[in-house]
Scaffold this active site. Structure first.
Site, PDB file in Angstrom:
ATOM      1  N   GLU A 106     -30.660  25.101  50.596  1.00  0.00           N
ATOM      2  CA  GLU A 106     -30.864  25.601  51.658  1.00  0.00           C
ATOM      3  C   GLU A 106     -31.531  27.064  51.398  1.00  0.00           C
ATOM      4  O   GLU A 106     -32.434  28.450  50.489  1.00  0.00           O
ATOM      5  CB  GLU A 106     -29.288  26.963  51.906  1.00  0.00           C
ATOM      6  N   ASN A 108     -22.612  20.638  44.477  1.00  0.00           N
ATOM      7  CA  ASN A 108     -21.825  20.987  45.651  1.00  0.00           C
ATOM      8  C   ASN A 108     -20.169  21.228  45.695  1.00  0.00           C
ATOM      9  O   ASN A 108     -20.191  21.242  44.327  1.00  0.00           O
ATOM     10  CB  ASN A 108     -22.044  21.090  47.439  1.00  0.00           C
ATOM     11  N   ASN A 117     -19.672  16.701  50.426  1.00  0.00           N
ATOM     12  CA  ASN A 117     -18.256  18.561  50.496  1.00  0.00           C
ATOM     13  C   ASN A 117     -17.391  17.804  50.268  1.00  0.00           C
ATOM     14  O   ASN A 117     -16.778  16.874  49.342  1.00  0.00           O
ATOM     15  CB  ASN A 117     -18.707  19.296  51.964  1.00  0.00           C
ATOM     16  N   GLU A 161     -15.389  29.075  46.993  1.00  0.00           N
ATOM     17  CA  GLU A 161     -15.549  27.624  47.388  1.00  0.00           C
ATOM     18  C   GLU A 161     -13.830  26.306  46.308  1.00  0.00           C
ATOM     19  O   GLU A 161     -14.599  27.706  45.543  1.00  0.00           O
ATOM     20  CB  GLU A 161     -16.817  26.761  47.806  1.00  0.00           C
ATOM     21  N   ASP A 188     -15.347  20.832  56.175  1.00  0.00           N
ATOM     22  CA  ASP A 188     -16.105  20.936  54.723  1.00  0.00           C
ATOM     23  C   ASP A 188     -15.185  20.699  53.769  1.00  0.00           C
ATOM     24  O   ASP A 188     -14.649  19.718  53.650  1.00  0.00           O
ATOM     25  CB  ASP A 188     -16.539  22.928  54.802  1.00  0.00           C
ATOM     26  N   ARG A 197     -28.993  21.192  43.952  1.00  0.00           N
ATOM     27  CA  ARG A 197     -27.295  21.353  43.299  1.00  0.00           C
ATOM     28  C   ARG A 197     -26.335  20.309  44.118  1.00  0.00           C
ATOM     29  O   ARG A 197     -26.285  19.930  44.642  1.00  0.00           O
ATOM     30  CB  ARG A 197     -27.648  23.174  44.274  1.00  0.00           C
TER      31      ARG A 197
END
Length: 323
Positions: free
Chosen positions: A145, A127, A178, A18, A228, A125
């Site tokens: 998750e 991202n 995102n 990522e 995303d 958390r």
């Protein structure tokens, strides 16, 4: 139009690759492996990759202001995910580790906690995160998750952090915070909350950091997957990585029209940025987490990082955090 070429340039199989960022001073690509708890730095010229594990001790610091001392009580030890990494003007990097914004000294491999967000939401958390043109960091959170692809909804937020480490919460009840980027004139902030299946825009005041007037600039179509990470090119158009879509789409936020689709040999495409000496290379990260044996056989490059050339457009340099 020139022919588009897609090649896997970093074959390290990330669980969730990522947040790619091109670091001009080093002519290298920074990216993270969220679940693998690593920050990677890859040099195209040498094909060498250096890595820092975020599941290591994090120093706490006491911050002094004019009339008070702020001492941090966040965890001393981290076995935490890392959502993003960005360059820092004063040197090194800043990363989102767990719910903490941490300073990263690459030469000593040390991480120091600067602040913590969502302190009342222990199961959240950080991202994606990105720095605006004046050096302000914007970063979002999401619920962890419970199982892959099962996210607790409306648990996340969007924050900004300014140069004196002051934090402002802009949005709450976000599903998966995102992709982020800004228009060429800095007056529009583009943002993705993945499960909404849209790319949104806000009016942006770069002086105050205020956002408002939210609207949809692109709605995902059937088969395109989840929006995303994204990046804005030098023409003001957006490139959006489509998770579970195996593609990056090129969209015009002014018209809401998809201009181009770049297909990749992996389904879980996660984010993208422009880089290279003239910013004409598009780097795309991907994930392998959640693939079964059959999926891994069908997508042997899953978790790799790809370079797309021949697009005929260029990107813009990344911004460095001023704090």
């Amino acid at each position: 139009m020139s022919s588009v070429k897609v090649e896997c340039v970093v074959k390290v199989s990330a669980l969730i690759g990522e947040g790619p960022v091109w670091e001009e001073s080093e002519q290298s690509l920074l990216f993270v492996d969220i679940s693998g708890q690593k920050i990677h730095r890859w040099s195209p010229s040498t094909n060498q990759i250096q890595s820092l594990e975020t599941g290591q001790p994090i120093r706490n610091v006491q911050r002094h202001s004019e009339n008070m001392t702020l001492s941090h009580t966040s965890r001393l030890f981290s076995g935490e995910t890392v959502g993003f990494v960005v360059p820092r003007r004063s040197g090194g990097y800043v990363a989102g580790v767990g719910r903490s914004i941490v300073a990263v000294d690459w030469s000593t491999q040390m991480m120091t906690s600067l602040l913590e967000v969502d302190e009342d939401k222990k199961n959240n958390r950080l991202n994606d995160g990105k720095v605006d043109p004046i050096g302000r960091l914007l970063a979002g959170t999401m619920g962890k998750e419970e199982r892959p692809a099962e996210v607790q909804r409306q648990q996340g937020s969007l924050f900004s952090v300014n140069s004196d480490l002051g934090v402002t919460k802009h949005l709450s009840q976000v599903d998966i915070s995102n992709g982020l980027d800004w228009s060429l004139d800095q007056k529009t902030f583009f943002y993705i909350d993945s499960l909404s299946l849209t790319v949104d825009a806000f009016d942006y005041d770069s002086h105050s950091g205020h956002i408002g007037n939210r609207r949809v600039v692109y709605r995902m179509e059937a088969g395109e997957g989840l929006p995303d990470g994204m990046t804005c090119d030098a023409d003001g158009r957006l490139w959006v990585a489509c998770y579970n879509g195996g593609r990056v789409i090129h969209i015009d936020p002014a018209t809401g029209v998809r201009l181009q689709t770049v297909s990749l040999p992996v389904m879980k495409t996660t984010s993208c940025c422009f880089g290279g000496p003239d910013y004409s290379d598009l780097y795309v990260t991907s994930a392998s987490l959640g693939l079964d044996q059959s999926g891994r056989r069908q997508q042997p490059l899953a978790g790799g990082t790809f370079r797309v050339t021949g697009l005929g457009v260029k990107g813009r340099p990344s911004n460095s955090f001023s704090g």
